[in-house]
Design an enzyme around this catalytic site. Sequence first.
Site, PDB file in Angstrom:
ATOM      1  N   ASP A  81      18.500   2.460  -4.765  1.00 53.16           N
ATOM      2  CA  ASP A  81      19.611   1.972  -5.593  1.00 53.16           C
ATOM      3  C   ASP A  81      20.781   1.456  -4.764  1.00 53.16           C
ATOM      4  OD1 ASP A  81      20.040   4.715  -4.810  1.00 53.16           O
ATOM      5  OD2 ASP A  81      21.746   4.747  -6.171  1.00 53.16           O
ATOM      6  N   LYS A 128      19.120   7.211   6.318  1.00 52.50           N
ATOM      7  CA  LYS A 128      19.099   5.775   6.026  1.00 52.50           C
ATOM      8  C   LYS A 128      20.500   5.213   6.166  1.00 52.50           C
ATOM      9  CE  LYS A 128      17.560   7.030   2.085  1.00 52.50           C
ATOM     10  NZ  LYS A 128      17.304   7.055   0.640  1.00 52.50           N
ATOM     11  N   ASP A 186       0.828  -1.205   0.000  1.00 52.87           N
ATOM     12  CA  ASP A 186       0.000   0.000   0.000  1.00 52.87           C
ATOM     13  C   ASP A 186       0.866   1.261   0.000  1.00 52.87           C
ATOM     14  OD1 ASP A 186      -2.211  -1.693   0.361  1.00 52.87           O
ATOM     15  OD2 ASP A 186      -1.901  -1.668   2.545  1.00 52.87           O
TER      16      ASP A 186
END
Lengths: 307, 307
Positions: free
Chosen positions: A256, A231, A23
């Site tokens: 990536d 991240k 979702d």
Amino acid sequence: MSVTPKYLTGDKAAIQEFLDKYDVFLFDCDGVLWSGDLIFEGTVETLEMLRQKGKQVVFVTNNSTKSRADYKKKLATLGIPADIEEIFSSSYSASIYISRILSLPPTKRKVFVLGESGIEQELTAESVPFIGGTDPSYNRTITPADYGQIVSGDRSLIDPEVGVVLVGLDFHINYLKLALAYHYIQRGAVFLATNVDSTLPNAGSLFPGAGTISAPLVKMLGGREPVSLGKPSQAMMEAVCGKFRFERGRACMVGDRLDTDIRFGIEGGLGGTLAVLTGVNSKDDFLRGEVRPAAYVDGLKDLLEGA
Amino acid sequence: MSVTPKYLTGDKAAIQEFLDKYDVFLFDCDGVLWSGDLIFEGTVETLEMLRQKGKQVVFVTNNSTKSRADYKKKLATLGIPADIEEIFSSSYSASIYISRILSLPPTKRKVFVLGESGIEQELTAESVPFIGGTDPSYNRTITPADYGQIVSGDRSLIDPEVGVVLVGLDFHINYLKLALAYHYIQRGAVFLATNVDSTLPNAGSLFPGAGTISAPLVKMLGGREPVSLGKPSQAMMEAVCGKFRFERGRACMVGDRLDTDIRFGIEGGLGGTLAVLTGVNSKDDFLRGEVRPAAYVDGLKDLLEGA
């Protein structure tokens, strides 16, 4: 992670099955949607297709040089409509961490910034006082007098209220700023980084990333790493999930880079991870890396086949 | 090295016995003879005492910002007479390595320097062509146009004859220089460092050392370290021994740092190592470190008791 990533490009049924599983799609930007200032063919259409299918789209970027407002502008310029609330940058993540999670004494609430205006804007939005950053008075060569003044804590160079050193990508890094950052940390400042990416993709190649700005300090500190808010730090995942309150199993991270994006999704317990070949890592990396995506495509636009 | 270092300060007999064991003393400079621009009390007298006893004195420094000629001048200013042949700097060591040991193809003989004039002077003395270094045209912010030009190898920014990247302490380090150094290495240039000291002692504290200038590149290269020509690299020991042809068992390395000076002496098979407490490492480091000196004193001048 010893699974073999599933290659989806050209496999319509597999792509449809993949899209149905989620979702929410969290997107890394540079290397996935565009490279530098060049948008990849099909990016706009792919995002539009996902929105039409009712998917929640979130942009999660380690680029600390831009604020969320800057990012919204960049997305708009490239033809991608986005709401500011859909954008999570490492500068935002770091600012939230400083203002809401770190418990700083009232006399040590100032941040010494190594970085660009994106960090400054997000700190300002969270009412966190800062020095350094883009202040042009730091863009100079160190002088013989500076050494003694830094060591003695002279107020002209050392602000006693600094309790945090926040390091992001700084295109104006210099010796004086590194020396100041080190001395603030030695005086007890918390050592934070917006992110520690080793490289920054640009012009089809790689340039120094935010991790190269903290690397000199890590070297001086005998290997001690900063707390990173980008991240794959789960501090950023907590912020994203806290805002959208989605079911992690119904969310997929698209990126990536194995060591930031894919690791971020896996360690965050998301339902899936999708890697693209338009950025830093190669197919060989995806198939043999220590961290592996659940699936991969040549480029994001390959998902259009599942429309 | 699990021996307990012998503490010599105040022990006249032990000092005399220590001095008698060696014909040659290799001295680290900063942190041993002086700190920054401040000479330690008794330095001149101690060196004079050693010379009067017929000892060979050699100055071995990782400071790459100065040439040997600069060092001779600095020594003279501080009242220490020295011959240029007694001085070994990491910029000299690196220049010799490039000119005499590296076999560079004739079209790849140029060096891209991240560093100060000491390196330039020593490269010039060895007739090694170079670019970068103190050239003021590199002291600027990277521009959007630079990225593409660097990647495409545009002659205005990328010199195809560069076959070596040599990194020393650079007080003018910036993002553009780091980007260029990385791209030269990716194009095949040999990655060298004059030295990789993490810190530089100054004004009674620590500042970024040469190792912080190569650290961003190491980060970008996934942990690949440069070949270092300074202490503890034995390339420098070979140069010193090649010149003076002394018996290693009759030589002693004197320094303040375990990871450079003391390691340099031990790995070079010298007869002894002496650590001083006027620099980077502490008594605790000497007694519990992985690398330990054979003996230590509070300060160099303590050796005067053995006169």
